[in-house]
Design a protein around this motif. Sequence first.
Motif, mmCIF file in Angstrom:
data_model
loop_
_atom_site.group_PDB
_atom_site.id
_atom_site.type_symbol
_atom_site.label_atom_id
_atom_site.label_comp_id
_atom_site.label_asym_id
_atom_site.label_seq_id
_atom_site.Cartn_x
_atom_site.Cartn_y
_atom_site.Cartn_z
ATOM 1 N N GLU A 608 3.354 0.171 -4.680
ATOM 2 C CA GLU A 608 3.367 -1.325 -5.352
ATOM 3 C C GLU A 608 2.967 -2.413 -4.565
ATOM 4 N N VAL A 609 2.253 -3.256 -4.825
ATOM 5 C CA VAL A 609 1.605 -4.422 -4.377
ATOM 6 C C VAL A 609 2.400 -5.560 -4.912
ATOM 7 N N ASP A 610 2.891 -6.504 -4.019
ATOM 8 C CA ASP A 610 3.476 -7.789 -4.285
ATOM 9 C C ASP A 610 2.383 -8.650 -4.599
ATOM 10 N N ARG A 611 2.156 -9.320 -5.579
ATOM 11 C CA ARG A 611 1.060 -9.804 -6.164
ATOM 12 C C ARG A 611 0.952 -11.391 -5.464
ATOM 13 N N GLU A 612 2.059 -11.769 -5.023
ATOM 14 C CA GLU A 612 2.102 -13.294 -4.467
ATOM 15 C C GLU A 612 2.042 -13.047 -2.927
ATOM 16 N N THR A 613 2.511 -12.061 -2.238
ATOM 17 C CA THR A 613 2.230 -12.015 -0.875
ATOM 18 C C THR A 613 1.441 -10.837 -0.344
ATOM 19 N N GLY A 614 1.053 -9.842 -1.200
ATOM 20 C CA GLY A 614 0.246 -8.648 -0.581
ATOM 21 C C GLY A 614 0.994 -7.704 0.207
ATOM 22 N N VAL A 615 2.360 -7.612 -0.022
ATOM 23 C CA VAL A 615 3.093 -6.884 0.668
ATOM 24 C C VAL A 615 3.166 -5.407 0.050
ATOM 25 N N LEU A 616 2.914 -4.603 0.708
ATOM 26 C CA LEU A 616 2.582 -2.884 0.013
ATOM 27 C C LEU A 616 4.095 -2.258 0.401
ATOM 28 N N ARG A 617 4.473 -1.563 -0.608
ATOM 29 C CA ARG A 617 5.484 -0.664 -0.537
ATOM 30 C C ARG A 617 5.028 0.672 -1.113
ATOM 31 N N VAL A 618 5.279 1.592 -0.253
ATOM 32 C CA VAL A 618 5.248 3.176 -0.767
ATOM 33 C C VAL A 618 6.546 3.559 -1.329
ATOM 34 N N LEU A 619 6.494 3.777 -2.821
ATOM 35 C CA LEU A 619 7.666 3.847 -3.620
ATOM 36 C C LEU A 619 7.955 5.282 -3.444
ATOM 37 N N HIS A 620 7.279 6.290 -3.486
ATOM 38 C CA HIS A 620 7.465 7.817 -3.616
ATOM 39 C C HIS A 620 6.106 8.345 -2.910
ATOM 40 N N LEU A 621 6.504 9.660 -2.311
ATOM 41 C CA LEU A 621 5.671 10.289 -1.670
ATOM 42 C C LEU A 621 5.794 11.810 -2.000
ATOM 43 N N ALA A 622 5.066 12.753 -2.580
ATOM 44 C CA ALA A 622 5.373 13.961 -2.802
ATOM 45 C C ALA A 622 4.261 14.744 -2.076
ATOM 46 N N GLU A 733 -0.787 -7.001 4.760
ATOM 47 C CA GLU A 733 -0.745 -8.268 3.634
ATOM 48 C C GLU A 733 -1.893 -9.178 3.424
ATOM 49 N N GLU A 734 -2.396 -9.453 4.313
ATOM 50 C CA GLU A 734 -3.586 -10.248 4.190
ATOM 51 C C GLU A 734 -4.641 -9.766 3.407
ATOM 52 N N LYS A 735 -5.096 -8.440 3.555
ATOM 53 C CA LYS A 735 -6.190 -7.630 3.034
ATOM 54 C C LYS A 735 -5.766 -7.513 1.544
ATOM 55 N N LEU A 736 -4.486 -7.118 1.353
ATOM 56 C CA LEU A 736 -4.250 -6.658 -0.209
ATOM 57 C C LEU A 736 -4.175 -7.973 -0.989
ATOM 58 N N TRP A 737 -3.566 -9.261 -0.256
ATOM 59 C CA TRP A 737 -3.606 -10.349 -0.885
ATOM 60 C C TRP A 737 -5.083 -10.835 -1.527
ATOM 61 N N ARG A 738 -5.868 -10.767 -0.514
ATOM 62 C CA ARG A 738 -7.159 -11.097 -0.724
ATOM 63 C C ARG A 738 -7.857 -10.365 -2.008
#
Length: 744
Positions: A608-622, A733-738
Amino acid sequence: MGAGLTAPAPLVGQGIARREDERILRGSARYLDDLDLPRQAHAAFVRSPHAHARIARVTAPERADGLLAVLTGADLEGRVRPFPVGGPEGAERAREGHPVLAADVVRYAGQPVAVVVAESRALAEDALELVEVDYEPLPAVVDPHDAPERLLEWSRRAGDVDGAFAAAAHVARGHYALPRVVAAPMETRGAIAAHDAGTGELTVWCSAQDPHRPLNQLAHVLDRPDDTIRVVVPDVGGAFGSKGVIAAEVAAIAVAAVDLGRPVKWAEDRLENFQAAYQGRGTEADVELALDAHGRILALRARLLADLGAYLYPTTAIPPHTAAMLMCGVYDIPAVDVSVVGARTHKVPTGPYRGAGRPDAAYFLERAVDDAARAAGLDAVELRRRNLVRAFPHRTPLGWTYDSGDFARCLDLALALAGQAQADRAGDERRAVGAGVGMYVERAGGMWESADATLEPSGRLVVRSGSNPHGQGHETTFAQIAADRLGVPMEDVVLRFGDTAVVPRGVGTFASRSTAMGGSAVALAVQRLVAAARAQAAHLLEAGEDDLRFEDGAFAAPDGRTCSLREVAAAAYDPQRLPAGAEVGLHASARFSAPLVFSSGAYAAVVEVDRETGVLRVLHLAGVDDGGTVVNPLLAHGQVVGGIAQGLGECLAEEAVYDEAGQLRSGSFLDYSLLTAAEIPPLRLGVVQTPSPHNPLGAKGLGEGGTIGTLPAVANAVADALGGRHVDPPYTEEKLWRALREGV
């Protein structure tokens, strides 16, 4: 003679805890910097502050507290040679290897220019300040696209590529790039060199991945017979590929040790490791896929550009070539056109880093497959299913033959493990959620490896291996293999590693080859030892060798009489009890050779990517990995988890950043982030085992799978969250926010 032994449970396949861990956790391990020799001096290096400059003059101080010697590139002229240059067959490559010390020109910031030797490390560092170097700065090339010089060129073409693209219903094109990364092992590089003037032997203790590659490299660089060099590798605090080539600094301190007639020690600090140890990755690719109307891949074109840095080390050309050779991945692609250019830039050279080209290939290809699915209007998983290799052995158009595998089962299991997490993809106003899949093939094994096995009079088995551990757990897995084949407890198996005066010659520990090659050499040596013991047992039991049955650590005659290995061993060292003409003792050696083996796997990620900050979280990995027969599931699991942590680090944070002058701007852990346990998402891991036909264990490799599979799975999940827009890692964060702003 006894009544036989109780049958032990099979050891291969059991999840046995690493037996070497107790001494490590108790602080009893001995790493390079724990070693001190009598009369030991210490070395420090003058390093270039410029990425590119001519050296006009180097002036050494005549006196300083504790100063013993200063050696420059000019002092080493005629005494050392540049490092040998390696590269794949058929490639055009530069002939100039990395020099020990720069003499006329420096080509990267941090390159060693002079070595200062003093009574202590502190005094050596003080004396560094007194060495004057006159530099004439030159323009630095930082972008490989601007490089006028090429260190490597390689290409291969097979099938009707042009015809396939002309007939394609869909063509997908993309540009993908991976930044340079730093291996950052817990223990940095270091060595101690000592010369015995009486015997002429040079002994080098070094933190390395194995002893014999450093021996061969030092023999070349120092231009001396290899039988006059002994290399000892103590406990090693991690390498991840970065200690496969001996450091140039080690050759310099070897010369100093000969000159001074006393041991010289060098242990680099963290800044030196960031600046001067070779880095990984730094590749990019333009990839094109041609598809028919049914989603079958007809052809692939790929143009890889690798930022190789200033020089070729023996292994610098291997990762980009491996990436190129794996560009077919898990897919049955009939026509390919792949090329690699290795550009010379004014940065520290690159070399193998966990995966060594395999993550690059998986990232480039798997991102292209997802983009092709979007272009064709197909589900990305379904497109993969339609193109998977399903029959083995399979020879790719690029020339490698996959020995075994079940790519479809890996994919199915990875998706099943992802389960509800894969389905829970709904975003909202605050977050963009995406899911992605990544598959891979890994080249492993190959060449040869060796082992010696000796049954001592006590009945204990001593195994000496050409492979060398630096965190993988050889002491446990090799003991499992040997004990299983002898039918004896693991406690009766002793492993010896890391000393060229003690262990047989070997190729080394890298590229997920240790179990397949080193473990198979151990198995073969033990098998030959049993054959030698059979003759002794036949003599003791007064029976024919062919009539004896060996199982559970004992020989049994047809009449039911038995003779344990312990009894055989005791008799083998008693000349009065030996068969006529037999040699005293029980010993066997083996050199095992085999073609390459190919591991594989499939990974699925939800982010998931926070739309306001661009912060990425990997929620699950299989993740699902097929490393053939798994000798120790517990250790295999640990290797996969460790690989995943490094793959996630490359996705989320890691990047070696240089400015326009060629200065490293991420030269410490303040600027170069490594993940902690807090950043590791929930993991769901599985294993598929398709044994390789190329070795007696059926083993392939698992040490790099997590690093390879994580990268494309997370990358495709990020692209999914961004609505198909492409961003290269690390996903800051900057890359994803942009990227999110562009999609508004």
